[in-house]
Design a protein around this motif. Structure first.
Motif, mmCIF file in Angstrom:
data_model
loop_
_atom_site.group_PDB
_atom_site.id
_atom_site.type_symbol
_atom_site.label_atom_id
_atom_site.label_comp_id
_atom_site.label_asym_id
_atom_site.label_seq_id
_atom_site.Cartn_x
_atom_site.Cartn_y
_atom_site.Cartn_z
ATOM 1 N N PHE A 1 57.577 33.754 24.937
ATOM 2 C CA PHE A 1 57.047 35.116 24.844
ATOM 3 C C PHE A 1 57.080 35.814 26.259
ATOM 4 O O PHE A 1 56.775 35.191 27.118
ATOM 5 N N PRO A 2 57.014 37.232 25.963
ATOM 6 C CA PRO A 2 57.173 37.630 27.423
ATOM 7 C C PRO A 2 55.519 38.187 27.741
ATOM 8 O O PRO A 2 54.726 38.015 26.814
ATOM 9 N N VAL A 3 55.479 37.982 29.236
ATOM 10 C CA VAL A 3 54.096 38.651 29.652
ATOM 11 C C VAL A 3 54.527 39.800 30.608
ATOM 12 O O VAL A 3 55.116 39.690 31.348
ATOM 13 N N LEU A 4 53.608 40.716 30.427
ATOM 14 C CA LEU A 4 53.814 41.676 31.557
ATOM 15 C C LEU A 4 52.709 41.799 32.579
ATOM 16 O O LEU A 4 51.440 41.335 32.482
ATOM 17 N N ALA A 5 53.061 41.784 33.848
ATOM 18 C CA ALA A 5 52.064 42.025 34.766
ATOM 19 C C ALA A 5 50.973 42.851 34.808
ATOM 20 O O ALA A 5 51.379 44.119 34.375
ATOM 21 N N PRO A 6 49.780 42.676 34.845
ATOM 22 C CA PRO A 6 48.653 43.529 34.633
ATOM 23 C C PRO A 6 48.646 44.826 35.487
ATOM 24 O O PRO A 6 48.988 44.493 36.655
ATOM 25 N N PRO A 7 48.308 46.080 35.270
ATOM 26 C CA PRO A 7 48.310 47.030 36.011
ATOM 27 C C PRO A 7 47.239 46.901 37.108
ATOM 28 O O PRO A 7 46.044 46.176 36.758
ATOM 29 N N ARG A 8 47.324 47.436 38.275
ATOM 30 C CA ARG A 8 46.234 47.509 39.130
ATOM 31 C C ARG A 8 45.323 48.329 39.124
ATOM 32 O O ARG A 8 45.357 49.333 38.374
ATOM 33 N N PRO A 9 44.076 48.167 39.651
ATOM 34 C CA PRO A 9 42.991 48.959 39.479
ATOM 35 C C PRO A 9 43.134 50.439 40.026
ATOM 36 O O PRO A 9 42.696 51.365 39.509
ATOM 37 N N THR A 10 44.134 50.634 41.079
ATOM 38 C CA THR A 10 44.678 51.772 41.434
ATOM 39 C C THR A 10 45.477 52.550 40.195
ATOM 40 O O THR A 10 46.050 53.924 40.787
ATOM 41 N N ARG A 11 45.983 52.081 39.405
ATOM 42 C CA ARG A 11 46.857 52.587 38.452
ATOM 43 C C ARG A 11 45.783 53.035 37.098
ATOM 44 O O ARG A 11 45.009 52.512 36.693
ATOM 45 N N PRO A 12 46.295 54.319 36.601
ATOM 46 C CA PRO A 12 45.743 54.811 35.255
ATOM 47 C C PRO A 12 45.640 53.576 34.265
ATOM 48 O O PRO A 12 44.578 53.632 33.489
ATOM 49 N N TRP B 1 42.609 51.439 33.735
ATOM 50 C CA TRP B 1 41.324 51.887 33.303
ATOM 51 C C TRP B 1 41.719 52.153 31.881
ATOM 52 O O TRP B 1 40.582 52.233 31.073
ATOM 53 N N LEU B 2 42.674 52.478 31.344
ATOM 54 C CA LEU B 2 43.087 52.898 29.894
ATOM 55 C C LEU B 2 42.711 51.514 29.137
ATOM 56 O O LEU B 2 41.974 51.485 27.967
ATOM 57 N N LEU B 3 43.352 50.462 29.665
ATOM 58 C CA LEU B 3 43.203 49.169 29.006
ATOM 59 C C LEU B 3 41.739 48.607 28.955
ATOM 60 O O LEU B 3 41.184 47.952 28.002
ATOM 61 N N LEU B 4 41.010 48.746 30.093
ATOM 62 C CA LEU B 4 39.667 48.501 30.417
ATOM 63 C C LEU B 4 38.867 49.215 29.508
ATOM 64 O O LEU B 4 37.859 48.774 28.674
#
Length: 251
Positions: free
Chosen positions: A159-170, A173-176
């Motif tokens: 299965f693929p996994v994507l690197a989580p966005p860093r806190p400096t990226r919108p 905060w969207l996922l949070l």
């Protein structure tokens, strides 16, 4: 975010206030016109990464939805491809839209729960795309044990996994914010709708795969590039069920 053929706001609200199963039954006719459907470039990248690890005879798409992953498997598996999902609505759409290539593997659709799979050591390859947010962290050991049990010795779970966005990226905060809204919704409304983006952490996943008896490798998916620190933006997790020891009885 949604095209003209996608669901309306009211339809999404009704889905979000339903159970996971009922919600996907309702969303199924328009699911392929939403951003929730795994993009073709992800499916194609995973297929390219898996091809050198074959050949595979029989494959399973776990939580197959409307069948996009099943279509990818038809190019990797010689004999059969099975899609399993617990939403009857999603499976009905999948049956209509997926057309196996001439001379390709047979395709079957099974309604079932990934936590209680109705197969025993039946596949060389199991894949899943974008479904793990529907499982709470405490469910991963049982889920991975189920996948281990349906693989033949030497079979692979990928299965693929994507690197989580860093806190400096919108996107961070969207996922949070999405996860926070879902937690509030599930605290106030029944039945729950389990869908969280930030609970499937790679370190936890690798540990639980090891506990389930898998040998795990990570393969970069080069099409998605690298982050500023040089780490891949996307990886393919390939978990292999070991061969039984000489003289042992395979269960």
């Amino acid at each position: 975010m949604f095209g003209p053929e996608g669901p309306r706001l009211r339809e999404l609200a009704v889905q979000a206030l339903s159970s996971v199963e009922r919600g996907y039954d309702l969303l199924a006719p328009k699911f392929d016109h939403t951003p929730f459907r795994t993009p073709d470039e992800v499916l194609e990248s995973v297929a390219r990464a898996l091809a050198p690890l074959g050949p595979f005879a029989d494959g399973l798409d776990l939580c197959c939805g409307t069948g996009a992953g099943v279509e990818a498997l038809t190019g990797l598996c010689r004999r059969s491809v099975t899609g399993v999902d617990f939403s009857a609505g999603m499976l009905e759409v999948a049956r209509r839209r997926v057309r196996p290539p001439a001379g390709g593997p047979g395709v079957a659709w099974v309604r079932g729960d990934a936590r209680a799979l109705p197969f025993v050591a039946s596949f060389e390859l199991v894949v899943s795309f974008g479904a793990f947010g529907h499982f709470l962290p405490r469910e991963l050991p049982g889920l991975f044990a189920q996948v281990h049990s349906v693989l033949r010795p030497g079979g692979r779970f990928a299965f693929p996994v994507l690197a989580p966005p860093r806190p400096t990226r919108p996107g961070y905060w969207l996922l949070l914010g999405f996860d926070a809204v879902m937690r509030v919704r599930n605290a106030l409304w029944r039945p729950p709708f389990v869908m969280y983006y930030r609970t499937f952490r790679l370190g936890d996943v690798l540990r639980e795969l090891g506990h389930a008896g898998f040998e795990v490798e990570l393969h970069p998916l080069p099409e998605f590039g690298r982050r500023d620190d040089g780490s891949p933006r996307a990886r393919l997790v390939v978990a292999r069920r070991g061969q039984p020891a000489a003289g042992s009885v395979n269960s």
